[in-house]
Enzyme design. Structure first.
Site, PDB file in Angstrom:
ATOM      1  CE  LYS A  61      47.010  31.742  67.652  1.00 33.64           C
ATOM      2  NZ  LYS A  61      47.427  30.764  68.655  1.00 33.64           N
ATOM      3  CB  SER A 136      51.292  30.668  68.027  1.00 37.44           C
ATOM      4  OG  SER A 136      50.215  30.114  68.250  1.00 37.44           O
ATOM      5  CB  SER A 160      49.877  29.517  71.673  1.00 41.48           C
ATOM      6  OG  SER A 160      50.854  28.651  71.037  1.00 41.48           O
TER       7      SER A 160
END
Length: 467
Positions: A61, A136, A160
């Site tokens: 990420k 996210s 997330s």
């Protein structure tokens, strides 16, 4: 051509294919970096190093810093930023022989539940392009679900990783707060943030988590706990008590999600586990509590992005410092980040601190106490719940209604507030869309949680319910 070079070339081909279909799951990758990763692992192998992840390609990420690629947090304010150091988790992955494959798209600064809030465009769901992949950490989830990489790192502040894992039909594991170093994870909510793991299977996720876990002198919040071990799936679950919290099964729960949990519960009973009703009464307040505390911490953490210390500078009138701040932050931050900064600043302001922030901290303690009571001696060993109230929703469906978007995290945020380990496991389909089941464990019981999940994964797979 060496085996690792061939592996790196295969990853590059899959990344090109994902880009070509418009998945928009990556923010940076290059063939040069992949070749360098392969050469580095070959050198380690040649030197006789122990490499538990030898050749495993892993996506990161893009809020986890690396020296060899930009770290943007999917925000214009950090466009082109390169870190002078690698995150601890990146260093540990590389030492274990993993290939860092790509930096993955996300909701800007990890603030979102759909990966529609990236400054560089939304991520598509890997099998249903009209749907969201969750957030996210949607880019990381999409890359794993699309078969580009077997595992990826995301981050969890309030669900997330577990939520997108459920939406995309893969495994997502959040460790205990303090189990994995946050050094090099760009801060959102410092008392909540956890580097977490996606995997195609429980084994993939387990192997990665075992490598990145452990105390780190660079992060004072890491705990000197016994190291994680990789345990085999138990053949029997006799003597294991698993709680079903009443608050996680509302009347309006999606029928397909409920069916997925029912399948998982039946499989666990068949393995010998005892499933019992429990209550976590304060979980009903988890979402409002989270959306007071997390924005408050975000407002503090993001104050540094002012065009002076960090951030791409947007020039205002000469000599006008407030205008510089307004221009930099107004143009550099997207709407959702600005919303959360404003909320956080408000709840921390004089006259409102006690009414909102302090009250939320008190409720957080009550939420954690519910879990402590459930896991007390004589209670349950694990909890089983839905991961999300519905399957993946349509793109654009909730962007105009932030509260509706926030409620997508209703079953995952309480665990984050309590700092406990939890994971999402595929549990079937609802009208063709993946649904997940959540396993919650006591603090630092990741090894036992993952062993239970392996047994459940095998049972569901054998029944043809998931794969």
């Amino acid at each position: 051509m060496s085996g690792l070079t061939h592996q790196a070339n295969g990853v590059a081909e899959r990344l090109r294919a994902a880009d070509a279909r418009g998945l928009n799951a990556t923010l940076h990758w290059s063939e040069e970096n992949l070749a360098a990763e392969a050469a580095r692992v070959e050198a380690l192998a040649g030197a006789g190093a122990t490499l538990p992840l030898a050749g495993m390609p892993i996506a990161l990420k893009d809020n986890i810093v690396t020296t060899d690629a930009p770290t943007t947090c999917a925000s214009r304010i950090l466009e082109g930023y390169r870190s002078p150091y690698d995150a601890t988790v990146v260093r540990r992955l590389r030492e274990a022989g993993a290939l860092i494959a790509a930096k993955a798209n996300l909701d800007e600064f990890a603030m979102g539940s759909s990966t529609e809030h990236s400054a560089f465009g939304r991520v598509l769901h890997p099998t249903h392009p009209d749907r969201v992949p969750g957030g996210s950490s949607g880019g990381s989830a999409a890359l794993v679900a699309a078969g580009v990489v077997p595992a990826a790192l995301g981050s969890e502040t309030g669900g997330s990783v577990r939520q997108p894992a459920s939406f995309c039909g893969i495994v997502g594991v959040k460790p205990t707060y303090g189990r994995v170093s946050r050094y090099g994870l760009v801060a959102f909510g410092s008392s909540l943030d956890c580097v977490s793991v996606f995997g195609r299977t429980v084994d993939d996720a387990s192997r990665v988590l075992a490598v990145i876990a452990g105390q780190d002198e660079q992060d004072a919040t890491t705990v000197d706990a016994p190291p994680m071990t990789l345990e085999a799936a138990p053949g029997s679950l006799r003597g294991i008590r698993i709680g079903l919290p009443a608050e996680y099964f509302p009347a309006d729960l999606d029928a397909g999600v409920r069916a997925g949990v029912d399948r998982a519960a039946a499989a666990l009973r068949a393995l010998g586990a005892e499933l019992v009703p429990v209550s976590l009464p304060h979980s009903a307040y988890a979402v409002p509590t989270y959306y007071v505390l997390a924005p408050a911490e975000a407002a503090s953490n993001l104050a540094r992005y002012d065009g002076v210390r960090y951030g791409v500078r947007r020039i205002g009138p000469a000599g006008d410092l407030p205008a510089l701040y307004r221009a930099t932050r107004g143009e550099g931050f997207g709407a959702e980040v600005r919303r959360r900064i404003l909320v956080g600043t408000y709840v921390l302001s004089a006259g409102y601190y006690d009414a909102y922030y302090n009250k939320a901290q008190q409720v957080r303690n009550l939420i954690a106490a519910d879990f402590t009571k459930a896991f007390a001696p004589g209670g349950v060993h694990f909890l089983l719940t839905p991961t999300t109230p519905t399957p993946a929703f349509r793109a654009g469906e909730k962007t105009a209604d932030p509260v509706s978007m926030y409620l997508a995290d209703i079953f995952v945020s309480a665990v984050s507030l309590a700092g406990l380990p939890a994971m999402s496991l595929p549990a079937g389909l609802s009208e063709g869309l993946p649904v997940g089941v959540q396993i919650i464990a006591p603090a630092f019981e990741e090894s036992r949680m993952l062993a239970l999940a392996s047994a459940l994964e095998a049972a569901l797979g054998a029944a043809g319910e998931v794969r």
